[in-house]
Design a protein around this motif. Sequence first.
Motif, short mmCIF file in Angstrom:
data_model
loop_
_atom_site.label_atom_id
_atom_site.label_comp_id
_atom_site.label_asym_id
_atom_site.label_seq_id
_atom_site.Cartn_x
_atom_site.Cartn_y
_atom_site.Cartn_z
N GLN A 404 0.83 -1.20 0.00
CA GLN A 404 0.00 0.00 0.00
C GLN A 404 0.86 1.25 0.00
O GLN A 404 0.56 2.24 -0.69
CB GLN A 404 -0.93 -0.01 1.21
N SER A 405 1.96 1.23 0.75
CA SER A 405 2.85 2.38 0.78
C SER A 405 3.47 2.63 -0.60
O SER A 405 3.57 3.77 -1.06
CB SER A 405 3.96 2.14 1.82
N GLU A 406 3.85 1.53 -1.26
CA GLU A 406 4.42 1.68 -2.61
C GLU A 406 3.38 2.24 -3.58
O GLU A 406 3.69 3.10 -4.41
CB GLU A 406 4.92 0.32 -3.09
N ALA A 407 2.13 1.77 -3.46
CA ALA A 407 1.07 2.27 -4.34
C ALA A 407 0.79 3.75 -4.08
O ALA A 407 0.58 4.53 -5.02
CB ALA A 407 -0.19 1.44 -4.15
N LEU A 408 0.78 4.14 -2.81
CA LEU A 408 0.55 5.56 -2.50
C LEU A 408 1.68 6.43 -3.02
O LEU A 408 1.45 7.55 -3.50
CB LEU A 408 0.40 5.73 -0.98
N LYS A 412 1.25 9.42 -5.65
CA LYS A 412 1.71 10.77 -5.36
C LYS A 412 2.56 11.32 -6.50
O LYS A 412 2.43 12.49 -6.88
CB LYS A 412 2.50 10.76 -4.05
N ASP A 413 3.43 10.47 -7.06
CA ASP A 413 4.24 10.90 -8.20
C ASP A 413 3.36 11.27 -9.39
O ASP A 413 3.62 12.26 -10.10
CB ASP A 413 5.21 9.79 -8.60
N PRO A 419 -1.15 17.53 -12.02
CA PRO A 419 -1.96 18.10 -10.93
C PRO A 419 -3.45 18.03 -11.19
O PRO A 419 -4.24 18.03 -10.25
CB PRO A 419 -1.47 19.55 -10.86
N GLN A 420 -3.85 17.98 -12.46
CA GLN A 420 -5.28 17.96 -12.74
C GLN A 420 -5.93 16.64 -12.28
O GLN A 420 -7.16 16.57 -12.13
CB GLN A 420 -5.54 18.16 -14.24
N MET A 421 -5.12 15.60 -12.06
CA MET A 421 -5.67 14.32 -11.64
C MET A 421 -5.92 14.25 -10.14
O MET A 421 -6.72 13.43 -9.68
CB MET A 421 -4.72 13.18 -12.04
N GLY A 422 -5.26 15.10 -9.35
CA GLY A 422 -5.48 15.09 -7.92
C GLY A 422 -4.42 15.90 -7.18
O GLY A 422 -3.39 16.29 -7.73
N ASP A 423 -4.70 16.14 -5.89
CA ASP A 423 -3.79 16.92 -5.05
C ASP A 423 -2.85 15.96 -4.32
O ASP A 423 -3.31 15.09 -3.58
CB ASP A 423 -4.60 17.74 -4.05
N ILE A 431 -0.28 8.25 3.73
CA ILE A 431 1.13 7.84 3.73
C ILE A 431 1.66 7.80 5.15
O ILE A 431 2.39 6.87 5.54
CB ILE A 431 1.95 8.79 2.84
N THR A 432 1.31 8.79 5.95
CA THR A 432 1.76 8.83 7.34
C THR A 432 1.21 7.66 8.14
O THR A 432 1.93 7.00 8.90
CB THR A 432 1.33 10.15 7.99
#
Length: 565
Positions: A404-408, A412-413, A419-423, A431-432
């Motif tokens: 899950q961490s790798e997917a997040l 994020k990348d 940026p139009q796909m998400g913040d 992630i935290t």
Amino acid sequence: MDQCDIIDKHTQSGLDLVEKYVKFVKERTEIEQNYAKQLRNLSKKYSPKRGSKEEQECRFSNHQAFLDILNEMNDYAGQRELIAENMMINICIELTKYLQELKQERKMHLSEVKKAQQYLEGTYKHLDNSKKRFEREWREAEKAAQYAEKTDQDLNATKADVEKAKQQAHMRTHIAEECKNDYASQLQKYNKEQNQFYFTDMLQDMDERRIKKLAQGYILFADTERHVMPIIGKCLEGITRAGTNVNERNDSVVLIEQHKSGFERPGDVEFEDYSQGINRASSDSSLSTPKGPLELLGRNKNKTFRLFNKKSKLPSSSLSPFSTPPTPSPANGPPSPKFGRDPLSYCLKEINKTVKPRISSFRTLKRTVSVIEGFTHLPPEQRRKRLQQKIDDISKELQKEMDQSEALGKMKDVYEKNPQMGDPASLAPQITQTAQNMERLRGELNKYESWLAEAGGRGDSIRYSTHSLNNNGAHNPNRSDTDSSQAIYSEFDDEFEEEELAAPIGQCTALYSFPGSSEGTISMQEGEVLSVVEEDKGDGWTRVRRNNGDEGYIPTSYATITLNK
């Protein structure tokens, strides 16, 4: 066709027979369906429920054999359903459809026969009328000819009378010839219609086709069941094979391996000879035994421990945990290097440790959580198994969090590049939280691994030489179960450390079915071919892999193994 009424009744009785046979086969299919339904209900009734105690007992060969019998009976019920279905399709439906066609054809033929009979009767009337007319006209022609001849011989007749009589005779003869020709034509027509009526085989052909079709239905009645007999035979062979696969010795081994405590077998209790003037006070503080000729009891300390020991139990009053055992005599051999005292006193102390204290309040509950968390209340062998199982569960959870961490991180990348796909900041809490979960799981994993190392180090001297299996599935009296369990645990840990799949070193074919219900094992069916990833290291287990990537351990004695050269 002169017996039209009889043919009508006969063909109708033939159609009734076809209809009766269809009803007979339908009732047979209903019996087969009810029989199959009852067999399925019976198999379902005695099949273990998911997660029940009976399902867990399928690791024993006699329980697994009964489950295989239930499965075979379920397949057998399916074959009975197949018989009913084929009979319904190939016999009932086909004959019913053919019966409707025969009824329509018979009705048409009977109508044609009736019309032909009426037409024949009409033709005969015309024939009879033409015959009578021909007869009448011929008689009239004969009379006219005789009158003309008589007139011609009469001397008093005039020439005109003679000519008139001859003309009349000629006309009557011509009319008689026409009636004769008409009569011959009607006769020919009637004979043709009569031959066509009496020598027709329409109903005969229909009835013969009905009989042939019905005979095929009789044959299908037997062939339908004969075609599924090979599969039914395989079901019965499977039931026989299930009984043959029952291994009472392996069942005992599985039970022992599941419930063994890890304690050494206690040494023999020393005989206290009161007749030699030994102080009674010193004997009261030691373990006493029932009076009798104890010399008959064996003193061989190296005798193997079995779960189903039939020796008499010591009285409860003589096994007080507060008594101090005497120093064993040299006849019993030196004490175990693990225990400073007699092994029996150590076992009693360990048993006292396993007694769960009563939880009288939440305060005591808090104090007992730390003890139960480390499984210290369990015997050594059971504790190692529980710790290993806990480590496997934590490792799986840790792997999920890492994925899950790798997917997040990848998400994020993507958000940073698009940026139009998400913040990207919206993923920070997840992630935290994932990082915290990973840190917590790593801490728990280290803690349980340290406990496992402690349990393994403390159990080095615990040996069950009779319970280990060699590669042939037989008992090896010179092997330690602790060593084999340590090897298995280390191999299970390696599964989580290796990221790339190891290359197969051979293949194996399953001789028996194996449920694979324990952690780290893999299920297999009889005859299944698997790739060998790691050969048996002497503990009776071989690591294999399926084509879909699933890996696990199987008993070496349950498969035929061929290694690559």
